[in-house]
Design an enzyme around this catalytic site. Structure first.
Site, PDB file in Angstrom:
ATOM      1  N   CYS A 124      56.478  36.893 138.616  1.00 18.03           N
ATOM      2  CA  CYS A 124      57.031  36.825 137.257  1.00 18.03           C
ATOM      3  C   CYS A 124      58.055  37.924 136.976  1.00 18.03           C
ATOM      4  CB  CYS A 124      55.904  36.889 136.233  1.00 18.03           C
ATOM      5  SG  CYS A 124      54.618  35.679 136.564  1.00 18.03           S
ATOM      6  N   HIS A 265      58.512  39.180 129.827  1.00 13.39           N
ATOM      7  CA  HIS A 265      57.928  38.012 130.471  1.00 13.39           C
ATOM      8  C   HIS A 265      56.897  37.426 129.513  1.00 13.39           C
ATOM      9  CE1 HIS A 265      55.797  35.389 133.056  1.00 13.39           C
ATOM     10  NE2 HIS A 265      54.786  36.200 133.272  1.00 13.39           N
ATOM     11  N   ASN A 295      53.485  30.170 130.049  1.00 10.88           N
ATOM     12  CA  ASN A 295      54.016  31.130 131.017  1.00 10.88           C
ATOM     13  C   ASN A 295      54.767  30.355 132.108  1.00 10.88           C
ATOM     14  OD1 ASN A 295      54.328  32.872 133.194  1.00 10.88           O
ATOM     15  ND2 ASN A 295      52.318  33.822 132.972  1.00 10.88           N
TER      16      ASN A 295
HETATM   17  O1  UT7 Z   1      52.363  35.808 134.706  1.00  9.62           O
HETATM   18  C1  UT7 Z   1      51.560  36.709 135.383  1.00  9.62           C
HETATM   19  C2  UT7 Z   1      50.888  37.607 134.471  1.00  9.62           C
HETATM   20  N1  UT7 Z   1      49.741  36.956 133.906  1.00  9.62           N
HETATM   21  C3  UT7 Z   1      49.137  37.445 132.888  1.00  9.62           C
HETATM   22  O2  UT7 Z   1      49.581  38.442 132.360  1.00  9.62           O
HETATM   23  C4  UT7 Z   1      47.863  36.810 132.407  1.00  9.62           C
HETATM   24  C5  UT7 Z   1      46.984  37.876 131.867  1.00  9.62           C
HETATM   25  N2  UT7 Z   1      45.652  37.431 131.454  1.00  9.62           N
HETATM   26  C6  UT7 Z   1      45.402  36.692 130.356  1.00  9.62           C
HETATM   27  O3  UT7 Z   1      46.312  36.216 129.704  1.00  9.62           O
HETATM   28  C7  UT7 Z   1      43.985  36.545 129.922  1.00  9.62           C
HETATM   29  O4  UT7 Z   1      43.157  37.316 130.766  1.00  9.62           O
HETATM   30  C8  UT7 Z   1      43.447  35.090 129.919  1.00  9.62           C
HETATM   31  C9  UT7 Z   1      44.113  34.293 128.804  1.00  9.62           C
HETATM   32  C10 UT7 Z   1      43.681  34.436 131.256  1.00  9.62           C
HETATM   33  C11 UT7 Z   1      41.968  35.106 129.619  1.00  9.62           C
HETATM   34  O5  UT7 Z   1      41.718  35.737 128.391  1.00  9.62           O
HETATM   35  P1  UT7 Z   1      40.514  36.801 128.275  1.00  9.62           P
HETATM   36  O6  UT7 Z   1      40.480  37.247 126.888  1.00  9.62           O
HETATM   37  O7  UT7 Z   1      40.764  37.826 129.346  1.00  9.62           O
HETATM   38  O8  UT7 Z   1      39.272  35.904 128.549  1.00  9.62           O
HETATM   39  P2  UT7 Z   1      38.154  36.078 129.670  1.00  9.62           P
HETATM   40  O9  UT7 Z   1      38.722  35.680 130.989  1.00  9.62           O
HETATM   41  O10 UT7 Z   1      37.530  37.425 129.536  1.00  9.62           O
HETATM   42  O11 UT7 Z   1      37.109  34.995 129.232  1.00  9.62           O
HETATM   43  C12 UT7 Z   1      36.348  35.134 128.010  1.00  9.62           C
HETATM   44  C13 UT7 Z   1      35.475  33.911 127.893  1.00  9.62           C
HETATM   45  C14 UT7 Z   1      34.657  33.614 129.157  1.00  9.62           C
HETATM   46  O12 UT7 Z   1      33.410  33.114 128.777  1.00  9.62           O
HETATM   47  P3  UT7 Z   1      32.102  34.049 128.782  1.00  9.62           P
HETATM   48  O13 UT7 Z   1      31.975  34.552 130.191  1.00  9.62           O
HETATM   49  O14 UT7 Z   1      32.411  35.146 127.816  1.00  9.62           O
HETATM   50  O15 UT7 Z   1      31.016  33.139 128.357  1.00  9.62           O
HETATM   51  C15 UT7 Z   1      35.432  32.508 129.819  1.00  9.62           C
HETATM   52  O16 UT7 Z   1      34.624  31.682 130.613  1.00  9.62           O
HETATM   53  O17 UT7 Z   1      36.263  32.760 127.650  1.00  9.62           O
HETATM   54  C16 UT7 Z   1      35.937  31.746 128.619  1.00  9.62           C
HETATM   55  N3  UT7 Z   1      37.151  31.002 128.903  1.00  9.62           N
HETATM   56  C17 UT7 Z   1      37.533  29.923 128.190  1.00  9.62           C
HETATM   57  N4  UT7 Z   1      36.966  29.301 127.140  1.00  9.62           N
HETATM   58  C18 UT7 Z   1      37.614  28.243 126.636  1.00  9.62           C
HETATM   59  C19 UT7 Z   1      38.078  31.240 129.870  1.00  9.62           C
HETATM   60  N5  UT7 Z   1      39.070  30.327 129.797  1.00  9.62           N
HETATM   61  C20 UT7 Z   1      38.734  29.508 128.760  1.00  9.62           C
HETATM   62  C21 UT7 Z   1      39.368  28.387 128.197  1.00  9.62           C
HETATM   63  N6  UT7 Z   1      38.780  27.793 127.137  1.00  9.62           N
HETATM   64  N7  UT7 Z   1      40.545  27.899 128.659  1.00  9.62           N
END
Ligand code: UT7
Length: 391
Positions: A124, A265, A295
């Protein structure tokens, strides 16, 4: 000190962006559409990422095709003919092939017969890396005109069962034409960085990946599919963006107060807002359009740049900063003093436009003719083989 001096513009040649264009596929995939196929909700996606919808390429909208269309739009704003282009760089993580490069395909389709062409892999951050490479070549005097493209079809490398990644990404392309000018401005400074210790935090395994070559191997569905440790990448991004912007401004000899707009980005609205907070900027000094495109990896910055220009957020004389971050890990910032008034410089020289269309027509004719000739020779070879066999 000497090291810093070296990174700044050294000569009286400046690399200005003189044309820009973007293309996104027509098909829109909304959060509601995603909620119908995986366990997620519109509310979760929007509140955690800021994304409402993204564009998804059809079979004919390949990385090279999207890149080509964005490039043609960028060229259409300028007097540059395809045959005037010296260098084409395509930043992408979703190339048509490992080789030949997507850039070479675009070079051929444009009829840019005097250009060198290569793909650049910095995930990216790729577009900012590519801009810097092209600007360095222009400032050194080795080339005059470059086409820099960020193009992706992320939808083809997503694991559609992984709700942590498939909700984030979309497809698209953006392109700029860079040209040597003697009026001070254009790309003033760049900071390119990498931390390979995080190489396993996000990527796309291919046949040569260590995981694939290990005795336990890798399950087939993961080959050529993207993986990401979202939380760790988010922490990395929020840590590096502010420092990288500050360093690029310092090298350009400007202060943060001089910056009109940051074009980051487009990964996650929370990352963008955290970066703005860390610099003491209001949110509106950070461009954001990921609500509509998600993204798009290396394409996100040029697409956001095009929309910022369309919306009148950048004028001649403004300082803007582009900042990318992603797989590698890599990150990069560049300060640009905008040198092309918009939309005043958009008046197209009609004669040049006709010549450009004539070059495109000749290329199409040449491509079609070589396709027919290839088919004809295949047919002749087939007949000859068959006759040899009958005989
Ligand atoms: O382009 C390259 C650079 N990329 C980035 O910068 C991406 C950076 N990361 C992110 O944008 C975020 O980490 C995400 C959007 C991918 C995830 O957000 P988060 O706040 O870090 O969520 P998490 O992974 O900590 O997940 C929290 C909860 C989990 O459930 P539990 O374990 O708390 O029960 C996940 O299983 O949300 C759950 N979860 C979802 N729930 C509904 C993860 N994805 C989803 C989803 N819908 N799509």
């Amino acid at each position: 000190m000497a090291r810093n001096r070296k990174r700044q513009s050294q000569s009286n040649i400046y690399a200005h962006i003189i044309g820009w264009g973007m293309r996104v596929p027509r098909t829109v995939l909304t959060n509601e559409d995603l909620a119908a196929i995986i366990e997620t909700t519109d509310e979760w996606i929007e509140s955690r990422t800021g994304i409402k919808e993204r564009r998804i390429a059809n079979d004919r909208e390949t990385t090279a095709q999207l890149g080509l269309r964005a490039a043609k739009d960028a060229l259409a704003m300028t007097d540059v003919l395809p045959s005037d282009i010296d260098l084409i760089i395509v930043a992408t993580s979703t190339p048509e092939n490992i080789f030949p490069s997507t850039a070479s395909m675009i070079q051929h389709w444009l009829g840019a017969y005097n250009a060198g062409a290569f793909d650049l892999s910095a995930a990216c951050s790729g577009f900012v890396y590519a801009l810097d490479m092209a600007a360095q070549a222009i400032r050194s005097g080795s080339i005059e005109t470059a086409l820099v493209i960020g193009a992706e079809t992320m939808s083809r490398v997503l694991n559609w069962q992984d709700r942590g990644t498939c909700i984030l990404f979309g497809d698209g392309a953006g392109a700029v034409v860079l040209q040597a000018r003697d009026n001070p401005g254009g790309l003033l400074s760049s900071v390119l960085r990498s931390d390979g210790s995080g190489h396993d935090l996000l990527g796309i395994p291919t046949f040569n990946s260590p995981e694939v070559r290990s005795p336990s191997g890798i399950s087939e569905p993961r080959l050529h599919k993207m993986y990401m440790s979202g939380g760790a990448v988010m922490k990395f991004a929020t840590r590096v963006i502010g420092a990288s912007i500050k360093e690029a401004c310092r090298l350009a000899g400007i202060t943060l107060d001089d910056v009109k707009l940051v074009i980051p980005h487009q990964a996650n609205e929370r990352i963008i807002q955290a970066a703005a907070r860390s610099l003491g900027f209001e949110n509106d000094r950070f461009m954001s359009n990921l609500k509509y495109y998600g993204n798009t990896s290396a394409a996100s910055i040029p697409i956001a740049l095009c929309e910022a220009l369309e919306q009148g957020k950048v004028s001649a004389g403004d300082y803007i900063v582009l900042v990318g971050f992603g797989g590698g890990l890599t990150w990069a910032s560049t300060v640009i003093k905008w040198g092309v008034p918009y939309p005043a410089d958009r008046s197209i020289n009609t004669l040049q436009e006709r010549r450009r269309q004539a070059e495109y027509f000749l290329v199409k004719l040449r491509v079609r003719m070589s396709r027919w000739l290839r088919r004809l020779s295949d047919l002749i070879r087939f007949r000859r083989n068959r006759d040899d066999f009958d005989w």
